[in-house]
Design an enzyme around this catalytic site. Structure first.
Site, PDB file in Angstrom:
ATOM      1  N   ARG A  63     -33.818 -47.869  13.859  1.00 37.10           N
ATOM      2  CA  ARG A  63     -34.790 -48.781  13.459  1.00 37.10           C
ATOM      3  C   ARG A  63     -35.012 -49.171  14.548  1.00 37.10           C
ATOM      4  O   ARG A  63     -36.351 -49.608  14.860  1.00 37.10           O
ATOM      5  CB  ARG A  63     -33.442 -49.717  12.367  1.00 37.10           C
ATOM      6  CG  ARG A  63     -33.508 -49.058  11.525  1.00 37.10           C
ATOM      7  CD  ARG A  63     -31.915 -49.727  10.312  1.00 37.10           C
ATOM      8  NE  ARG A  63     -31.596 -49.512   9.442  1.00 37.10           N
ATOM      9  CZ  ARG A  63     -31.315 -47.598   9.481  1.00 37.10           C
ATOM     10  NH1 ARG A  63     -31.494 -47.019  10.728  1.00 37.10           N
ATOM     11  NH2 ARG A  63     -30.853 -47.777   8.206  1.00 37.10           N
ATOM     12  N   THR A  64     -34.223 -49.395  15.396  1.00 32.70           N
ATOM     13  CA  THR A  64     -34.106 -50.163  16.546  1.00 32.70           C
ATOM     14  C   THR A  64     -35.475 -49.646  17.676  1.00 32.70           C
ATOM     15  O   THR A  64     -36.211 -50.451  18.238  1.00 32.70           O
ATOM     16  CB  THR A  64     -33.280 -50.589  17.262  1.00 32.70           C
ATOM     17  OG1 THR A  64     -31.767 -50.474  16.966  1.00 32.70           O
ATOM     18  CG2 THR A  64     -32.828 -50.534  18.804  1.00 32.70           C
ATOM     19  N   LYS A  91     -32.203 -32.209  32.931  1.00 36.57           N
ATOM     20  CA  LYS A  91     -32.110 -31.280  33.904  1.00 36.57           C
ATOM     21  C   LYS A  91     -30.756 -31.932  35.203  1.00 36.57           C
ATOM     22  O   LYS A  91     -30.953 -31.678  36.305  1.00 36.57           O
ATOM     23  CB  LYS A  91     -33.460 -30.714  34.889  1.00 36.57           C
ATOM     24  CG  LYS A  91     -34.054 -30.908  34.347  1.00 36.57           C
ATOM     25  CD  LYS A  91     -35.917 -30.465  34.630  1.00 36.57           C
ATOM     26  CE  LYS A  91     -36.629 -29.944  34.096  1.00 36.57           C
ATOM     27  NZ  LYS A  91     -38.102 -30.422  34.929  1.00 36.57           N
ATOM     28  N   HIS A 141     -25.731 -55.389  22.356  1.00 39.56           N
ATOM     29  CA  HIS A 141     -26.848 -55.699  21.087  1.00 39.56           C
ATOM     30  C   HIS A 141     -27.652 -56.491  20.994  1.00 39.56           C
ATOM     31  O   HIS A 141     -27.500 -57.237  19.759  1.00 39.56           O
ATOM     32  CB  HIS A 141     -26.659 -54.482  19.716  1.00 39.56           C
ATOM     33  CG  HIS A 141     -28.676 -53.403  19.802  1.00 39.56           C
ATOM     34  ND1 HIS A 141     -29.133 -54.384  19.698  1.00 39.56           N
ATOM     35  CD2 HIS A 141     -28.051 -52.400  18.430  1.00 39.56           C
ATOM     36  CE1 HIS A 141     -29.841 -53.256  19.047  1.00 39.56           C
ATOM     37  NE2 HIS A 141     -29.397 -52.275  18.721  1.00 39.56           N
TER      38      HIS A 141
END
Length: 312
Positions: A63-64, A91, A141
């Site tokens: 969703r985000t 890496k 968030h």
């Protein structure tokens, strides 16, 4: 300061603790305009033509990530997606060097999700592009907190004075932390409950009301937010089993009767149906869970437009 007087240009969006109530109102008002753009049918407005955005995700997301990508494209920006598995991160490249690499390419904004708490704040200190936090560990968030506020205001017509109950795995939830900060700033009364092992200790300094039972927490609630059980962040032993969790803390139709009849139900997704929420409740008339996805797109469009100069 009136919401219309707020200046967002160049502002990093790392946590809602950095936002004033007026700034939150400005985002919500702008998101309303963005919803109209999406509903218009012509999802390509030249508000951010010439701007470039990189989404940098170190953790999985549907969703985000998708809504941040589409939000930029709908406003005319160039958007490039980078995942940890397909970049030089595998890496051994450091976060700092990855940020310096995208900065050297002239990127205007970086949307970042990272497993480490504070990663977005760190990025904002070392890199020049605007940083938008798409979730950092169990810390914050902000765009999810804003879309929840937007959804509530759309349904209830206001924020101040509403009672909100937040249920479940608060300990591991960056959504809960952002919600609590944003909701209390906007004058909402926040109640929480869940297994004691899933309630962090910081609530002693936060204006929330903690309950031992789900029935007490949702009593006469205007809004209920159900949190996902985040098994991927747990070491085990925090509750006996998902079946036991559902029996004691799961929201089902019988328990829902304790809340107001017009209670609004939210869930950040993805849902563990049958654990934290019953399937019939998830798809009930009170549920705005699918609408949250649409509102997330509008809020992320608003954030881009505000911080990159697409709107005043």
């Amino acid at each position: 300061m009136a919401a219309t007087d707020v200046d967002f240009l160049g502002k990093n969006v790392t946590k809602l603790a950095d936002f004033s109530a007026a700034e939150i109102e400005k985002v919500l008002d702008t998101a309303l305009d963005m919803r109209r753009i999406v509903a218009d049918g012509v999802k390509k407005k030249p508000l951010l033509t010439g701007k470039s955005i990189v989404t940098l995700f170190f953790e999985p997301s549907t969703r985000t990530r998708t809504s941040f990508e589409l939000a930029g494209k709908y406003l005319g920006a160039d958007v490039v997606n980078i995942t940890a598995s397909s970049s030089s991160i595998v890496k051994g490249e450091s976060l700092r060097d990855t940020l310096y690499t995208v900065e050297a390419m002239g990127v205007d904004a970086v949307v970042m999700r990272h497993k480490a708490e504070g990663a977005a704040d760190y990025a904002a200190k070392v890199a020049k592009p605007v940083i938008l936090n798409a979730g950092d560990g169990a810390h914050a968030h902000p765009s999810q907190g804003l879309l929840n506020l937007f959804t509530i205001r759309q349904h209830k017509g206001r924020l101040a004075g509403l009672k909100v109950a937040i249920l479940g795995d608060v300990l591991n939830s960056r959504v809960a932390r952002s919600d609590i900060v944003g909701m209390t700033k906007m004058g909402m009364e926040v109640h929480i409950t869940g297994p004691k092992t899933l309630l962090p200790r910081f609530f002693g300094k936060t204006p929330v009301i903690v309950h031992d039972t789900i029935e007490d927490a949702i009593q006469e609630a205007d809004v209920i937010e159900i949190l996902r059980i985040q098994l991927e962040r747990m070491k085990g032993g925090l509750f006996p089993s998902t079946r036991e969790y559902a029996r004691i803390y799961g929201l089902n139709s019988a328990r829902l009767k304790a809340a107001k009849r017009d209670v609004l139900l939210l869930h950040p997704g993805p849902m563990n149906k049958g654990w934290e929420i019953a399937e019939d409740v998830a798809y009930s008339e009170q549920s705005a869970i699918r609408e949250q996805v649409a509102n997330g797109l509008a809020v992320r469009m608003a954030l881009y437009a505000l911080v990159l100069g697409g709107v005043a």
